[in-house]
Write an enzyme that holds these catalytic residues in place. Structure first.
Site, PDB file in Angstrom:
ATOM      1  N   GLY A 154      10.029   8.535  -0.322  1.00 26.17           N
ATOM      2  CA  GLY A 154       9.065   9.320   0.443  1.00 26.17           C
ATOM      3  C   GLY A 154       9.389   9.184   1.918  1.00 26.17           C
ATOM      4  N   ARG A 234       3.677  -2.002  -1.807  1.00 31.01           N
ATOM      5  CA  ARG A 234       2.453  -2.664  -2.242  1.00 31.01           C
ATOM      6  C   ARG A 234       2.834  -3.681  -3.308  1.00 31.01           C
ATOM      7  NH1 ARG A 234       0.224  -1.056   1.618  1.00 31.01           N
ATOM      8  NH2 ARG A 234      -1.664   0.183   1.816  1.00 31.01           N
ATOM      9  N   GLU A 263      -3.310 -10.931  -1.204  1.00 31.28           N
ATOM     10  CA  GLU A 263      -3.028 -11.318   0.181  1.00 31.28           C
ATOM     11  C   GLU A 263      -4.317 -11.331   1.010  1.00 31.28           C
ATOM     12  OE1 GLU A 263      -0.178  -8.104   0.877  1.00 31.28           O
ATOM     13  OE2 GLU A 263      -1.688  -7.038   2.053  1.00 31.28           O
ATOM     14  N   HIS A 281       2.388  -8.823   5.781  1.00 34.76           N
ATOM     15  CA  HIS A 281       1.971  -7.408   5.683  1.00 34.76           C
ATOM     16  C   HIS A 281       1.790  -6.805   7.080  1.00 34.76           C
ATOM     17  CE1 HIS A 281      -0.349  -4.178   3.186  1.00 34.76           C
ATOM     18  NE2 HIS A 281       0.408  -3.660   4.132  1.00 34.76           N
TER      19      HIS A 281
HETATM   20  P1  NAP Z   1       5.083   8.609   0.386  1.00 30.92           P
HETATM   21  O1  NAP Z   1       5.705   9.425   1.457  1.00 30.92           O
HETATM   22  O2  NAP Z   1       3.903   9.152  -0.340  1.00 30.92           O
HETATM   23  O3  NAP Z   1       6.235   8.219  -0.648  1.00 30.92           O
HETATM   24  C1  NAP Z   1       5.952   7.619  -1.868  1.00 30.92           C
HETATM   25  C2  NAP Z   1       7.140   7.742  -2.790  1.00 30.92           C
HETATM   26  O4  NAP Z   1       6.747   7.176  -4.054  1.00 30.92           O
HETATM   27  C3  NAP Z   1       7.635   9.146  -3.080  1.00 30.92           C
HETATM   28  O5  NAP Z   1       9.036   9.174  -3.036  1.00 30.92           O
HETATM   29  C4  NAP Z   1       7.172   9.409  -4.516  1.00 30.92           C
HETATM   30  O6  NAP Z   1       8.007  10.270  -5.248  1.00 30.92           O
HETATM   31  C5  NAP Z   1       7.268   8.014  -5.082  1.00 30.92           C
HETATM   32  N1  NAP Z   1       6.502   7.900  -6.304  1.00 30.92           N
HETATM   33  C6  NAP Z   1       5.163   8.025  -6.469  1.00 30.92           C
HETATM   34  N2  NAP Z   1       4.837   7.852  -7.770  1.00 30.92           N
HETATM   35  C7  NAP Z   1       5.990   7.609  -8.424  1.00 30.92           C
HETATM   36  C8  NAP Z   1       6.327   7.335  -9.773  1.00 30.92           C
HETATM   37  N3  NAP Z   1       5.362   7.303 -10.715  1.00 30.92           N
HETATM   38  N4  NAP Z   1       7.622   7.106 -10.088  1.00 30.92           N
HETATM   39  C9  NAP Z   1       8.589   7.147  -9.135  1.00 30.92           C
HETATM   40  N5  NAP Z   1       8.327   7.398  -7.830  1.00 30.92           N
HETATM   41  C10 NAP Z   1       7.057   7.625  -7.490  1.00 30.92           C
HETATM   42  O7  NAP Z   1       4.588   7.204   0.979  1.00 30.92           O
HETATM   43  P2  NAP Z   1       5.102   6.438   2.297  1.00 30.92           P
HETATM   44  O8  NAP Z   1       4.320   6.882   3.475  1.00 30.92           O
HETATM   45  O9  NAP Z   1       6.580   6.519   2.344  1.00 30.92           O
HETATM   46  O10 NAP Z   1       4.620   4.947   1.920  1.00 30.92           O
HETATM   47  C11 NAP Z   1       5.344   4.228   0.932  1.00 30.92           C
HETATM   48  C12 NAP Z   1       4.676   2.917   0.594  1.00 30.92           C
HETATM   49  O11 NAP Z   1       4.668   2.038   1.739  1.00 30.92           O
HETATM   50  C13 NAP Z   1       3.212   3.003   0.139  1.00 30.92           C
HETATM   51  O12 NAP Z   1       3.039   2.139  -0.968  1.00 30.92           O
HETATM   52  C14 NAP Z   1       2.436   2.466   1.327  1.00 30.92           C
HETATM   53  O13 NAP Z   1       1.202   1.906   0.918  1.00 30.92           O
HETATM   54  C15 NAP Z   1       3.402   1.408   1.830  1.00 30.92           C
HETATM   55  N6  NAP Z   1       3.202   1.006   3.233  1.00 30.92           N
HETATM   56  C16 NAP Z   1       3.359  -0.312   3.564  1.00 30.92           C
HETATM   57  C17 NAP Z   1       3.205  -0.725   4.874  1.00 30.92           C
HETATM   58  C18 NAP Z   1       3.399  -2.151   5.277  1.00 30.92           C
HETATM   59  O14 NAP Z   1       2.873  -2.559   6.303  1.00 30.92           O
HETATM   60  N7  NAP Z   1       4.146  -2.942   4.526  1.00 30.92           N
HETATM   61  C19 NAP Z   1       2.859   0.206   5.856  1.00 30.92           C
HETATM   62  C20 NAP Z   1       2.737   1.541   5.484  1.00 30.92           C
HETATM   63  C21 NAP Z   1       2.925   1.923   4.173  1.00 30.92           C
HETATM   64  P3  NAP Z   1       7.887  11.884  -5.077  1.00 30.92           P
HETATM   65  O15 NAP Z   1       8.244  12.175  -3.640  1.00 30.92           O
HETATM   66  O16 NAP Z   1       8.917  12.441  -6.008  1.00 30.92           O
HETATM   67  O17 NAP Z   1       6.481  12.253  -5.399  1.00 30.92           O
END
Ligand code: NAP
Length: 316
Positions: A154, A234, A263, A281
């Site tokens: 994503g 996550r 956490e 985090h």
């Molecule tokens: P995003 O743009 O919505 O991307 C999510 C990705 O997950 C997409 O590629 C999606 O595939 C894939 N996905 C969802 N369901 C799936 C499944 N069942 N099987 C395979 N792939 C699947 O989200 P983002 O903004 O990049 O965020 C990504 C993650 O980072 C989230 O979990 C968010 O909570 C986390 N995060 C962490 C922090 C931190 O501080 N560590 C900060 C921000 C975000 P498709 O595109 O094909 O639908």
């Protein structure tokens, strides 16, 4: 005009709190000693909830607010918001995507480099006097030119991939569908097959019921004794018991983690597991990005109460 009543689930920095207090009648849930009594009292007035990705909004909280119209999340992950309640009642939800993408990707790459090049242990070697006493520390492994797998391409996954290109890495990825923008990278939808062809496996998935423990014992076995895991998504995406077992038995080479079940109270086995890098985090934890996230969180609330479309609605 009376200010809309907003339930605030947790604290924000002062630079968000001051404008929130000015624009809305804020009810501070996290400060209430008796949270049930507090919700019973203010719930009937609440028209919006301002929350954070780590705090969300529970089914009971939403149920206690019969006039609730929208939930504004500070953070991109909304897995802690009870979405079935929102769908059932037509409550809209917003999050803060895009503005944090670069920082999270930066940290993911920093975690890879730090883990593989042993930056922390090497610094400890200098500080402890081991350098003078014992000579140079053990050699590490090369990062440039290795193979990276990105589970979830994503916003953040793609930003990680763009950075890894600078390290001449061979990149493959999984998602629910192949991404036309990523045609130079190899699409491997199956997590086990992706791990098999990766030296370093990044987890950048959304957390959903379908992705829960998608990184399990089989994926870790496929990653193998030379492989490293980096999770900035996550904790629920990883079977933590399987991961700890794999680290303790040398089934994988190492792990770098920014997220943990329960956490900030993580499983104490993480504190003693070998070759692990732990982060609190804070993927989005820069002043610039936190300010941008706060503004977007507030702008979504403002848009809602002005009768305008949300700037960054969550698809429900
Ligand atoms: P995003 O743009 O919505 O991307 C999510 C990705 O997950 C997409 O590629 C999606 O595939 C894939 N996905 C969802 N369901 C799936 C499944 N069942 N099987 C395979 N792939 C699947 O989200 P983002 O903004 O990049 O965020 C990504 C993650 O980072 C989230 O979990 C968010 O909570 C986390 N995060 C962490 C922090 C931190 O501080 N560590 C900060 C921000 C975000 P498709 O595109 O094909 O639908």
């Amino acid at each position: 005009m009376a200010k809309p009543h907003v339930l605030q689930v947790g604290p924000y920095p002062e630079w968000d709190q001051t404008p929130l207090d000015a624009a809305f009648t804020i009810h501070r849930w996290w400060e209430a000693a008796d949270k049930d009594a507090f919700l019973a009292k203010v719930g009937p007035d609440i028209r919006a909830i301002a929350t954070r990705g780590d705090l969300g909004a529970s089914e009971a909280m939403i149920a206690a607010c019969p006039r609730l119209e929208m939930i504004s999340v500070f953070g991109v992950g909304y897995d802690s918001v009870h979405l079935p309640s929102c769908r059932a009642r037509g409550i809209t939800v917003s999050n803060t995507p895009d503005v944090l993408t670069d920082d999270v990707a930066d940290l993911a790459v920093a975690m890879l480099l730090s883990l593989v090049r042993q930056v922390g242990p090497a610094e400890a070697w200098v500080r402890s006097g081991d350098w003078a006493a014992k000579g140079v520390p053990p050699l590490t492994r090369k990062v440039t030119g290795t193979r990276a797998g990105i589970l979830g391409l994503g916003r953040i996954g793609a930003a990680i991939g763009r950075r890894l290109q600078g390290f001449g890495m061979d990149i493959s990825y999984s998602a629910r569908s192949p991404k036309p923008d990523a045609e130079v990278w190899t699409y491997i939808p199956d997590a086990v097959a992706l791990a098999e062809r990766s030296d370093h496996l990044f987890i950048a998935l959304a957390a959903t019921p379908e992705t829960r423990h998608i990184v399990n014992a089989r994926v870790l076995q496929a990653l193998g004794p030379e492989g490293t895991l980096i999770n900035i998504s996550r904790a629920a995406n990883v079977d933590e018991t399987a991961l700890l077992d794999a680290l303790e038995t040398g089934q994988i080479a190492g792990a770098a983690l920014d997220v943990f079940e329960g956490e900030p109270n993580l499983n104490p086995r993480f504190l003693t597991a070998p070759n692990i890098l732990l982060q609190p985090h804070h993927g989005s934890g820069t002043i610039e990005t936190r300010k941008a996230m706060g503004k977007l969180m507030r702008d979504n609330l403002t848009a809602h109460f002005a009768g305008q479309p949300l700037l960054t609605p969550v698809p429900l």
